[in-house]
Every structure is written in structure tokens, then in C-alpha cells.
Design a protein around this motif. Structure first.
Motif, PDB file in Angstrom:
ATOM      1  N   THR A 149       0.844  -1.190   0.000  1.00  0.00           N
ATOM      2  CA  THR A 149       0.000   0.000   0.000  1.00  0.00           C
ATOM      3  C   THR A 149       0.878   1.238   0.000  1.00  0.00           C
ATOM      4  O   THR A 149       1.761   1.372   0.847  1.00  0.00           O
ATOM      5  N   ILE A 150       0.606   2.146  -0.944  1.00  0.00           N
ATOM      6  CA  ILE A 150       1.320   3.404  -0.997  1.00  0.00           C
ATOM      7  C   ILE A 150       0.445   4.485  -0.365  1.00  0.00           C
ATOM      8  O   ILE A 150      -0.776   4.484  -0.521  1.00  0.00           O
ATOM      9  N   SER A 151       1.072   5.381   0.383  1.00  0.00           N
ATOM     10  CA  SER A 151       0.328   6.468   1.020  1.00  0.00           C
ATOM     11  C   SER A 151       1.230   7.683   1.154  1.00  0.00           C
ATOM     12  O   SER A 151       2.457   7.569   1.089  1.00  0.00           O
ATOM     13  N   SER A 152       0.600   8.817   1.342  1.00  0.00           N
ATOM     14  CA  SER A 152       1.343  10.072   1.398  1.00  0.00           C
ATOM     15  C   SER A 152       0.949  10.848   2.642  1.00  0.00           C
ATOM     16  O   SER A 152      -0.232  10.942   2.972  1.00  0.00           O
ATOM     17  N   ASP A 153       1.924  11.404   3.341  1.00  0.00           N
ATOM     18  CA  ASP A 153       1.700  12.284   4.484  1.00  0.00           C
ATOM     19  C   ASP A 153       2.306  13.634   4.141  1.00  0.00           C
ATOM     20  O   ASP A 153       3.524  13.822   4.233  1.00  0.00           O
ATOM     21  N   ASN A 154       1.463  14.553   3.697  1.00  0.00           N
ATOM     22  CA  ASN A 154       1.971  15.850   3.261  1.00  0.00           C
ATOM     23  C   ASN A 154       2.605  16.626   4.408  1.00  0.00           C
ATOM     24  O   ASN A 154       3.572  17.372   4.194  1.00  0.00           O
ATOM     25  N   ALA A 155       2.090  16.462   5.618  1.00  0.00           N
ATOM     26  CA  ALA A 155       2.638  17.190   6.764  1.00  0.00           C
ATOM     27  C   ALA A 155       4.083  16.782   7.039  1.00  0.00           C
ATOM     28  O   ALA A 155       4.907  17.589   7.457  1.00  0.00           O
ATOM     29  N   LYS A 156       4.388  15.511   6.796  1.00  0.00           N
ATOM     30  CA  LYS A 156       5.752  15.017   6.995  1.00  0.00           C
ATOM     31  C   LYS A 156       6.550  15.009   5.697  1.00  0.00           C
ATOM     32  O   LYS A 156       7.712  14.599   5.685  1.00  0.00           O
ATOM     33  N   ASN A 157       5.902  15.420   4.605  1.00  0.00           N
ATOM     34  CA  ASN A 157       6.551  15.433   3.295  1.00  0.00           C
ATOM     35  C   ASN A 157       7.167  14.074   2.962  1.00  0.00           C
ATOM     36  O   ASN A 157       8.301  13.993   2.448  1.00  0.00           O
ATOM     37  N   THR A 158       6.410  13.038   3.236  1.00  0.00           N
ATOM     38  CA  THR A 158       6.903  11.676   3.104  1.00  0.00           C
ATOM     39  C   THR A 158       5.846  10.795   2.436  1.00  0.00           C
ATOM     40  O   THR A 158       4.649  10.932   2.709  1.00  0.00           O
TER      41      THR A 158
END
Length: 125
Positions: free
Chosen positions: A69-78
Motif C-alpha cells: 500500500t502506498i500512502s502520502s503524508d503531506n505534513a511530513k513530506n513523506t
């Protein structure tokens, strides 16, 4: 200066899990498409999973569907790649990449402009 830092690889037994992280600097992870690719010794680099910057569309290689599963956390820029039910054939160096990639080009390595340094994933049987 645009940089990608991949981390989280390691040695795991078959059936185990790992979570890879791709942390960006110099840009936001929602500015570009982000892809995970892997390369085993003697093999060509192949796409694993990607996420589009435009609408969050995700793409998975058939070999990892239902397990990764791919996911994005914009707050952590990761961007993360959660890998479950790992198999020995998942053993490779995993790279993350970023670029201004159309939806049709998500799975093509040549469409990506920036690459991280790679992190080794080894799955023992």
C-alpha cells in the motif's frame, strides 16, 4: 535542491512486513508524482507502486497488488510503502522517484526526474 531520501529497508522473513519511507526536501510530495521502483541483481528496474500528484490516483504492479500500500503524508513530506506478506521474490533495492508524470506514465521509470539513493529489502525463505 531537490532530494529524496529512501529508508526502512532491511532483512525480514517471508510473510513479514516492512514500511519504506521516502522523504522529500526541496519540494512538496504533493507537487510531483511519487513512485516506488525496485531492482534485483541482474534485472531491470521495475515499477512497484506510484501515486499521482493531481488526484492521488495510485498504481500497483500486479505482483504486489493486495500486499503493498502506498500512502502520502503531506505534513511530513513523506510517501510510504507498506509491504505486507513479503515473498523472497520481493528482494531488491527499492528506490523512490519523483516527477511531473501524467497518469499514463506513472509506471515508466524514464518519466521520473528525481531519484533517491535506494534501500535494500531482503526477504528470506
Amino acid at each position: 535542491d531537490v532530494q529524496l531520501q529512501a529508508s526502512g529497508g532491511g532483512l525480514v522473513q517471508a510473510g513479514g512486513s516492512l514500511r519504506l519511507s521516502c522523504t522529500a526536501s526541496g519540494f512538496g510530495v504533493d507537487d510531483y508524482a511519487i513512485g516506488w521502483f525496485r531492482q534485483a541483481p541482474g534485472e531491470e528496474r521495475e515499477v512497484v507502486s506510484c501515486i499521482s500528484s493531481s488526484d492521488g490516483t495510485t498504481y500497483y504492479a500486479d505482483s504486489v497488488k493486495g500486499r503493498f500500500t502506498i500512502s502520502s503524508d503531506n505534513a511530513k513530506n513523506t510517501v510510504y510503502l507498506q509491504m505486507n506478506s513479503l515473498k523472497p521474490e520481493d528482494t531488491a533495492v527499492y528506490y523512490c522517484a519523483a516527477g511531473s508524470v501524467s497518469l499514463g506514465g506513472l509506471g515508466r521509470p524514464r518519466e521520473y526526474d528525481y531519484w533517491g539513493q535506494g534501500t535494500q529489502v531482503t526477504v528470506s525463505s
